[in-house]
Write a protein that holds these residues in place. Structure first.
Motif, short mmCIF file in Angstrom:
data_model
loop_
_atom_site.label_atom_id
_atom_site.label_comp_id
_atom_site.label_asym_id
_atom_site.label_seq_id
_atom_site.Cartn_x
_atom_site.Cartn_y
_atom_site.Cartn_z
N THR A 3 0.85 -1.19 0.00
CA THR A 3 0.00 0.00 0.00
C THR A 3 0.88 1.24 0.00
O THR A 3 1.77 1.36 0.84
CB THR A 3 -0.88 0.01 1.25
N VAL A 4 0.70 2.07 -0.98
CA VAL A 4 1.52 3.29 -1.06
C VAL A 4 0.69 4.45 -0.56
O VAL A 4 -0.44 4.66 -1.02
CB VAL A 4 1.96 3.55 -2.52
N ILE A 6 0.14 8.39 -0.25
CA ILE A 6 0.58 9.71 -0.73
C ILE A 6 -0.28 10.76 -0.04
O ILE A 6 -1.43 10.50 0.30
CB ILE A 6 0.47 9.85 -2.27
N ASN A 7 0.33 11.89 0.15
CA ASN A 7 -0.48 12.93 0.78
C ASN A 7 -1.18 13.77 -0.28
O ASN A 7 -0.94 13.63 -1.48
CB ASN A 7 0.37 13.80 1.72
N ARG A 8 -2.05 14.65 0.21
CA ARG A 8 -2.89 15.43 -0.69
C ARG A 8 -2.04 16.32 -1.59
O ARG A 8 -2.27 16.42 -2.80
CB ARG A 8 -3.83 16.29 0.16
N PHE A 11 -0.43 14.33 -4.30
CA PHE A 11 -1.44 13.90 -5.27
C PHE A 11 -1.79 15.03 -6.24
O PHE A 11 -1.81 14.87 -7.46
CB PHE A 11 -2.70 13.43 -4.54
N VAL A 142 -24.95 21.59 -42.94
CA VAL A 142 -24.22 21.66 -41.67
C VAL A 142 -22.88 22.38 -41.89
O VAL A 142 -22.46 23.19 -41.06
CB VAL A 142 -24.01 20.24 -41.10
N MET B 1 -3.01 -0.16 -6.51
CA MET B 1 -2.51 0.79 -5.52
C MET B 1 -3.68 1.43 -4.80
O MET B 1 -4.61 1.91 -5.44
CB MET B 1 -1.70 1.86 -6.25
N ALA B 2 -3.61 1.44 -3.49
CA ALA B 2 -4.69 2.11 -2.75
C ALA B 2 -4.31 3.57 -2.56
O ALA B 2 -3.17 3.90 -2.23
CB ALA B 2 -4.87 1.45 -1.40
N LEU B 3 -5.24 4.40 -2.82
CA LEU B 3 -4.98 5.83 -2.71
C LEU B 3 -5.60 6.35 -1.42
O LEU B 3 -6.79 6.17 -1.18
CB LEU B 3 -5.60 6.55 -3.90
N ARG B 4 -4.76 6.92 -0.56
CA ARG B 4 -5.29 7.44 0.70
C ARG B 4 -4.79 8.86 0.90
O ARG B 4 -3.69 9.20 0.50
CB ARG B 4 -4.80 6.60 1.88
N THR B 5 -5.57 9.61 1.52
CA THR B 5 -5.10 10.94 1.89
C THR B 5 -4.67 10.87 3.35
O THR B 5 -5.27 10.14 4.15
CB THR B 5 -6.20 11.99 1.73
N THR B 6 -3.62 11.57 3.69
CA THR B 6 -3.17 11.56 5.08
C THR B 6 -4.06 12.47 5.91
O THR B 6 -4.60 13.44 5.40
CB THR B 6 -1.72 12.07 5.18
N LEU B 27 -10.80 20.66 -1.79
CA LEU B 27 -10.33 19.47 -2.49
C LEU B 27 -11.49 18.78 -3.21
O LEU B 27 -11.37 18.36 -4.37
CB LEU B 27 -9.68 18.50 -1.50
N ILE B 60 -30.30 28.03 -41.70
CA ILE B 60 -28.97 27.41 -41.76
C ILE B 60 -28.07 28.13 -42.76
O ILE B 60 -28.48 28.38 -43.89
CB ILE B 60 -29.09 25.92 -42.13
N ILE B 274 -33.13 20.78 -40.28
CA ILE B 274 -32.08 20.42 -41.24
C ILE B 274 -32.61 20.42 -42.67
O ILE B 274 -32.05 21.06 -43.55
CB ILE B 274 -31.47 19.04 -40.90
#
Lengths: 488, 311
Positions: A3-4, A6-8, A11, A142, B1-6, B27, B60, B274
């Motif tokens: 699990t990587v 990353i901070n906001r 990102f 057109v 990959m799991a994306l997390r905010t701190t 955000l 037209i 048309i």
């Protein structure tokens, strides 16, 4: 699995960087500037060019090619001008040419080849796009609205192009081509005029041909071609029996110019006057309208299905042997020539019999416009000139089978029109009577407008029980609305 | 990959909260911005342009388009053709969707039963929906034709009729014909979706109902229908929106004819804008379709929201 985290901030930084790179990539030129040398060989730029239109890929049939000087067609067949490296294209200009697809691939190929030859000679490139008849008008309107227009177009909407300020006046080019071609025929002369201005160059005549089954009428003791309208009605009645009908004419919008309009003209009617004002609600037009619709409602010599036919309805009815007569362009002659020569031998072609002794024939047309909005006017004129030149035009007429007839007197006498029995009939019996649907006036957007659906609506009114007089009044109203709509 | 905010480190409570909430909101808005921008550019802007155009006498290609206020709307609303098209579209959509729902449910129930080659049959059912519209319509057009059409050939062959029926040439038959094509093309969408819905209804419910002595009809009414209702509602609303907007089938088969017998709002818009070149008037017809669609869209959105809340 790791699990990587990353901070906001990181990102957003990565996201912003990625977006910036994408934007930069999107904004960078994909094609090297004219004259610049590709870094990795010459082949790649040519490979990355769009594929040539289908018509360009179609080989010209050997028989047709053999009849022409070999040097004209063969090199271009194997190496279209479009694929030449940009550095060899002289001016570096790319001219866009729009056209209508023809019934025969050979015709499309010949036509396109003429444009490519003009480009080669003039040192520019040409991009050819041919659209089906169904799509063509929509593409054009057109394009006009979006101001994304071609440099030259083969069109049926000439009046609209001119009305909207796109068509270059080309009297000088018209005169020059006419001089080289031994003069113009009368109908094409009218095709290219609007409000007294020469707005385009005629390409071909597509006459409405009155087809009759000689074998069927002979069996019924009816002489064809008919001498008069009444003779025609009698003849139709005699051959109509048990699911077989005398005449296959649409009671819908398609092909109205070769059917209803011919009937109105046969009775002396005209839809518009010389000043392009609607003149539909007249006794003569009503007589013609009634005479035509009577074929369906009173005499019952048309198949019931005509109320739902599209443009191919009469072709199918004729070719399947359901009717003894139709009015159609040369497409049916073409089909018979290819697939049913026996039926062709049993066919007779003429103009419609005139109720007032003057046989009427309306004719559709091919018509080329040079668009004045753009830098390629001179190149567009060169293409038009090449297509109608002595070395290219007769071959195109032949490649088009019996669908195109000459607009120039020079080429009306080619073997294809004088030695072929059926073309000879059409050339001698029909073409002399050919006139534009707008008759004495010039091109007219209001005529184009009512031809889109109002005519069919008027015919359907009669089918649903209204009188011809009511239908003619309705059509007159629609024509006046259209004329008002297009007033500047 | 799991994306997390701190998470932000703990700081004195009040100022930290004041700072944290706006930043989170910012955000959130930043993440939403691309989608919002796309909506504005691809939906909002064209709608504003279209509405503006509906207030102009816009032909037209014409270089000028004078402002004429609500004239286009007045003209359209006073034109009987518009009301014919409005009636037609309601008939077309109402009948089509109704039959598709019944047929789709019946097919879904059948396909949910154990039977030989069930997988193959399920695949075959999807074919009408998977075929390109043009191909479908051309096939039907040939079948309906008075010259060599298979329906007339069969009907005449068995002696049911003496002369060809004009499936596309008679006002009533033409409407029936275009509805049939729409049903044929659209019922697999119902079948497949309802089949998926059926498979979420637990077998234990049916077992319990059987134990209570419920017959087939009672099980269908008290177990299947309530279980399927949410899916049915969504599918029906979606299909109604699609059918109200359907253009290709009618245009390719009848061009709105004979007369205006099968003209619906979408074909009328095309004809006016048309083919008739009156862009402003054509757009006005489209705009007048909006309330009808809006009601359905609101219903659908509310329904989905309600389901989410319940879940």
């Amino acid at each position: 699995m790791t699990t990587v985290r990353i901070n906001r901030r990181r990102f957003l930084t990565v996201l912003g960087g990625g977006a910036s790179l994408t934007l930069l990539a999107a904004c960078s030129p994909t094609v090297p500037a004219p004259g610049s040398k590709p870094a990795a060989g010459d082949a790649k730029p040519a490979e990355s060019k769009p594929a040539a239109p289908a018509a360009q890929a179609q080989p010209t049939p050997a028989a047709k090619a053999d009849a022409k000087p070999a040097g004209e067609s063969k090199p271009a067949e194997t190496k279209p001008a479009q694929q030449a490296p940009a550095s060899q294209a002289g001016s570096g200009k790319v001219v866009t040419f729009w056209g209508r697809q023809q019934f025969l691939p050979e015709s499309n190929a010949w036509f396109s080849e003429s444009a490519r030859m003009a480009a080669k000679e003039g040192g520019f490139e040409v991009k050819i796009e041919l659209f089906s008849n169904d799509d063509h008008l929509q593409k054009e309107v057109v394009a006009m609205e979006a101001k994304q227009v071609p440099d030259v177009t083969m069109t049926t909407a000439g009046a609209l192009w001119y009305q909207n300020g796109f068509a270059l006046e080309v009297q000088d080019l018209y005169d020059q081509i006419g001089r080289d071609g031994g003069g113009w025929f009368e109908a094409p002369e009218k095709f290219s005029l609007m409000n007294g201005k020469r707005i385009g160059i005629p390409l071909n005549v597509e006459p409405w041909i009155f087809h009759m089954r000689k074998d069927i009428f002979d069996q019924a003791g009816v002489k064809v071609p008919f001498g008069s309208w009444d003779e025609m009605v009698d003849g139709f009645k005699k051959v109509t029996k048990g699911g077989f009908y005398g005449f296959g004419g649409q009671m819908t919008n398609p092909d109205y110019a070769g059917n209803l309009l011919c009937a109105m003209m046969a009775h002396g009617g005209r839809l518009f006057d010389k000043e392009s004002r609607p003149t539909i609600d007249t006794e003569k037009n009503l007589a013609g309208f009634k005479a035509y619709t009577d074929l369906f409602t009173t005499h019952k010599v048309m198949p019931p299905g005509v109320v739902q036919w599209d443009a191919s309805g009469n072709n199918k009815a004729w070719l399947s042997g359901q009717v003894a007569a139709i009015s159609n362009t040369g497409s049916t002659v073409l089909s018979m020539r290819k697939d049913d020569p026996q039926m062709l031998r049993n066919s007779v072609f003429s103009a419609w019999p005139g109720a007032n002794g003057n046989p009427p024939v309306t004719t559709a047309d091919g018509f080329m416009l040079v668009i004045n909005k753009g830098p390629n006017v001179e190149q567009a004129r060169q293409i038009v000139q090449k297509i109608l030149s002595k070395d290219r035009y007769p071959g195109n007429l032949e490649a088009a089978g019996s669908y195109w007839f000459s607009v120039l007197k020079r080429d009306a006498g080619i073997d294809f029109f004088t030695k072929d029995e059926w073309n000879k009939q059409i050339q001698q019996e029909i073409i002399p009577h050919a006139q534009a649907p707008f008759a004495e006036g010039g091109r007219n957007p209001a005529l184009d407008d009512i031809g889109v659906s109002a005519v069919g609506d008027a015919l359907q009114m009669v089918v649903s029980g209204k009188t011809p007089a009511e239908a003619v009044k309705f059509l007159d109203g629609k024509a006046k609305e259209a004329a008002e709509k297009f007033k500047q | 990959m799991a994306l997390r905010t701190t998470t932000v480190p703990a700081v004195p409570a009040v100022p930290a909260r004041r700072l944290r909430l706006p930043r989170d909101a910012a955000l959130g808005y930043a993440m939403l911005a691309p989608a919002g921008l796309l909506l504005v550019v691809l939906v909002g802007y064209p709608m504003i342009v279209a509405f503006t155009m509906s207030l102009q006498r816009k032909l037209i290609g014409a270089p000028v388009a004078p402002f004429i206020g609500l004239d286009n709307y007045v003209t359209v609303l006073s034109d009987p053709t518009f009301w014919i098209a409005m009636r037609n579209v309601l008939v077309f959509a109402g009948v089509s969707v109704g039959v598709k729902l019944v047929l789709g449910t019946a097919v879904a129930l059948t396909l949910n039963e154990a039977m030989p080659m069930r997988g193959v049959i399920r695949s075959i059912v999807i074919i009408p929906w998977a075929l390109p519209t043009l191909v479908t319509v051309l096939i039907w057009m040939w079948m309906y034709s008075d010259i060599g059409g298979v329906f007339n050939h069969i009907l005449m062959g068995v002696g049911a009729i003496d002369e060809p029926l004009l499936f596309l040439g008679h006002p009533v038959l033409a409407m029936v014909s275009v509805i049939i094509v729409n049903i044929w093309r659209g019922f697999p969408f119902f079948s497949v979706t309802l089949l998926a819905g059926l498979q979420t209804i637990g077998a234990e419910l049916y077992d319990a109902a059987k134990v209570d002595g419920a017959g087939i009809w009672a099980r269908f009414r008290h177990v299947t229908l309530p279980g399927l209702a949410p899916v049915m509602a969504v599918v029906t609303l979606l299909s109604t929106i699609f059918t109200l907007n359907d253009f290709a089938i009618i245009w390719l088969l009848t061009r709105g004819g004979p007369g205006n017998a099968t003209d619906v709002l979408s074909t009328l818009t095309y004809k006016v804008a048309i083919r008739g070149l009156e862009l402003g008037k054509g757009v006005a017809i489209s705009v007048l379709m909006l309330p009808l669609l809006l009601v359905l869209i609101v219903l659908l959105t509310r329904f989905i929201n309600k389901r989410e809340e319940t879940a």
